[in-house]
Write a protein that holds these residues in place. Structure first.
Motif, PDB file in Angstrom:
ATOM      1  N   PRO A 171      31.266  37.926  56.565  1.00 10.71           N
ATOM      2  CA  PRO A 171      32.488  38.604  56.639  1.00 10.71           C
ATOM      3  C   PRO A 171      33.624  38.568  55.409  1.00 10.71           C
ATOM      4  CG  PRO A 171      31.886  38.156  59.075  1.00 10.71           C
ATOM      5  CD  PRO A 171      31.112  36.976  57.489  1.00 10.71           C
ATOM      6  N   THR A 172      33.492  37.169  54.885  1.00 14.91           N
ATOM      7  CA  THR A 172      34.532  36.797  54.232  1.00 14.91           C
ATOM      8  C   THR A 172      33.854  37.025  52.434  1.00 14.91           C
ATOM      9  OG1 THR A 172      33.804  34.757  54.139  1.00 14.91           O
ATOM     10  CG2 THR A 172      35.842  35.567  55.622  1.00 14.91           C
ATOM     11  N   ASP A 173      32.518  36.944  52.460  1.00 16.61           N
ATOM     12  CA  ASP A 173      31.743  37.031  50.902  1.00 16.61           C
ATOM     13  C   ASP A 173      32.228  38.007  50.370  1.00 16.61           C
ATOM     14  OD1 ASP A 173      30.394  35.132  51.231  1.00 16.61           O
ATOM     15  OD2 ASP A 173      28.653  35.777  52.380  1.00 16.61           O
ATOM     16  N   PHE A 174      32.999  38.003  48.457  1.00 20.28           N
ATOM     17  CA  PHE A 174      33.416  38.675  48.154  1.00 20.28           C
ATOM     18  C   PHE A 174      32.622  40.303  47.815  1.00 20.28           C
ATOM     19  CE2 PHE A 174      36.672  35.721  47.711  1.00 20.28           C
ATOM     20  CZ  PHE A 174      38.175  36.345  48.491  1.00 20.28           C
ATOM     21  N   VAL A 175      32.876  41.855  47.729  1.00 19.46           N
ATOM     22  CA  VAL A 175      31.698  42.471  47.329  1.00 19.46           C
ATOM     23  C   VAL A 175      32.380  43.399  46.715  1.00 19.46           C
ATOM     24  CG1 VAL A 175      30.360  44.178  48.477  1.00 19.46           C
ATOM     25  CG2 VAL A 175      30.606  41.602  49.734  1.00 19.46           C
ATOM     26  N   LYS A 176      32.302  44.181  45.696  1.00 16.91           N
ATOM     27  CA  LYS A 176      32.720  45.888  44.833  1.00 16.91           C
ATOM     28  C   LYS A 176      31.783  46.610  44.852  1.00 16.91           C
ATOM     29  CE  LYS A 176      34.286  44.107  39.956  1.00 16.91           C
ATOM     30  NZ  LYS A 176      33.142  45.472  39.697  1.00 16.91           N
ATOM     31  N   PRO A 177      31.715  48.072  45.110  1.00 20.21           N
ATOM     32  CA  PRO A 177      31.262  48.495  44.092  1.00 20.21           C
ATOM     33  C   PRO A 177      31.049  48.228  42.633  1.00 20.21           C
ATOM     34  CG  PRO A 177      32.703  49.791  45.803  1.00 20.21           C
ATOM     35  CD  PRO A 177      32.982  47.879  46.123  1.00 20.21           C
ATOM     36  N   VAL A 178      29.984  48.493  42.282  1.00 18.61           N
ATOM     37  CA  VAL A 178      30.309  49.209  40.384  1.00 18.61           C
ATOM     38  C   VAL A 178      31.051  49.930  40.363  1.00 18.61           C
ATOM     39  CG1 VAL A 178      29.005  49.839  38.626  1.00 18.61           C
ATOM     40  CG2 VAL A 178      27.748  48.001  40.091  1.00 18.61           C
ATOM     41  N   GLY A 179      32.404  49.318  38.749  1.00 19.40           N
ATOM     42  CA  GLY A 179      33.216  50.050  38.741  1.00 19.40           C
ATOM     43  C   GLY A 179      34.702  50.471  39.006  1.00 19.40           C
ATOM     44  N   HIS A 180      34.461  49.375  40.071  1.00 16.02           N
ATOM     45  CA  HIS A 180      35.727  49.321  40.922  1.00 16.02           C
ATOM     46  C   HIS A 180      36.442  47.621  40.490  1.00 16.02           C
ATOM     47  CE1 HIS A 180      35.249  51.602  44.592  1.00 16.02           C
ATOM     48  NE2 HIS A 180      35.343  52.415  44.625  1.00 16.02           N
ATOM     49  N   PRO A 181      37.590  48.312  40.585  1.00 13.03           N
ATOM     50  CA  PRO A 181      38.955  46.440  39.692  1.00 13.03           C
ATOM     51  C   PRO A 181      38.549  45.535  40.410  1.00 13.03           C
ATOM     52  CG  PRO A 181      40.267  48.754  40.717  1.00 13.03           C
ATOM     53  CD  PRO A 181      38.695  49.528  40.820  1.00 13.03           C
ATOM     54  N   GLU A 182      38.369  45.494  42.123  1.00 15.99           N
ATOM     55  CA  GLU A 182      38.571  44.357  42.706  1.00 15.99           C
ATOM     56  C   GLU A 182      38.129  44.267  43.692  1.00 15.99           C
ATOM     57  OE1 GLU A 182      42.543  43.130  45.391  1.00 15.99           O
ATOM     58  OE2 GLU A 182      42.511  45.215  45.093  1.00 15.99           O
ATOM     59  N   PHE A 183      37.904  42.491  43.816  1.00 22.44           N
ATOM     60  CA  PHE A 183      36.850  42.361  44.698  1.00 22.44           C
ATOM     61  C   PHE A 183      37.196  42.536  45.906  1.00 22.44           C
ATOM     62  CE2 PHE A 183      34.065  40.288  41.336  1.00 22.44           C
ATOM     63  CZ  PHE A 183      33.073  40.958  42.339  1.00 22.44           C
ATOM     64  N   LYS A 184      36.750  42.936  47.408  1.00 17.42           N
ATOM     65  CA  LYS A 184      37.610  42.481  48.433  1.00 17.42           C
ATOM     66  C   LYS A 184      36.057  41.394  49.201  1.00 17.42           C
ATOM     67  CE  LYS A 184      40.588  46.232  47.986  1.00 17.42           C
ATOM     68  NZ  LYS A 184      40.728  48.297  49.249  1.00 17.42           N
TER      69      LYS A 184
END
Length: 206
Positions: free
Chosen positions: A33-46
């Motif tokens: 749950p705490t791993d950082f992921v973001k869709p390609v092109g999005h500015p920020e990891f969550k």
């Protein structure tokens, strides 16, 4: 197995962004749950748990986590300076139009000096519109990578944006004390932020 889609995602692994990965590949990575992921092109990891749709697809409980990274006062001062510069440029355009339609340039000087009061008015209007919009940030804030949210990290809307910027008048009336109280606050909240219930947050470090 969930079918692959055209979506691609980046994942922070051992401190470094890696990818892009398909959804099927993410399913095989046993992400936490705490791993950082973001869709390609999005500015920020969550954190994975913060991304509603994706967390559900990966069988992770969706959770709303409060902001953890706050803009320092020097970043906020820089964004304010940029916003004032933009407001001044707007005033300069009006001055150019005005001077283009008059023959008494020298006699217009007092009027133009009085007109400088419109600079903070322009800045106020720009900030209310921009901070209340989907961008959550004035132009100055966008340029340095910060935005305004409520205390849960959600958009503030135009009502809170108006209240927040009106609250800055208290900072002016207290000779800046209302602004510098942010130095002593863990979340860098100035007095106008406390009044409106807002935060100025920055992107995560990854």
């Amino acid at each position: 197995m969930v079918n692959s889609s055209a979506d691609r995602y980046e994942v922070v692994i051992q401190g470094k962004p890696q990818g892009p990965f398909t959804l099927d590949e993410l399913l095989g990575m046993n992400l936490q749950p705490t791993d950082f992921v973001k869709p390609v092109g999005h500015p920020e990891f969550k954190e994975l748990r913060e991304i509603a749709g994706l967390s559900t697809l990966l069988n992770v409980k969706h959770e709303i986590t409060p902001p953890q990274y706050f803009a320092s006062l020097d970043m906020r001062l820089l964004s304010t300076a940029i916003d004032y510069f933009i407001a001044f440029c707007m005033y300069a355009v009006l001055v150019a139009v005005y001077l283009g339609g008059t023959t008494d340039v020298q006699g217009s000087t007092p009027t133009l000096l009085v007109g400088l009061v419109f600079v903070p008015v322009f800045k106020f209007i720009l900030c209310v519109i921009a901070e209340g919009s989907k961008k959550h940030a004035s132009i100055g804030k966008m340029l340095i990578g910060v935005k305004v949210t409520d205390e849960q990290g959600r958009p503030i809307g135009y009502g809170k944006a108006f209240l927040r910027n009106m609250g800055k008048l208290i900072g002016v009336l207290t000779l800046g004390i209302g602004f510098f109280t942010g130095f002593f606050d863990r979340r860098q909240q100035c007095l106008h932020d406390k009044i409106a219930g807002t935060l100025v947050v920055k992107d995560r470090l990854v």
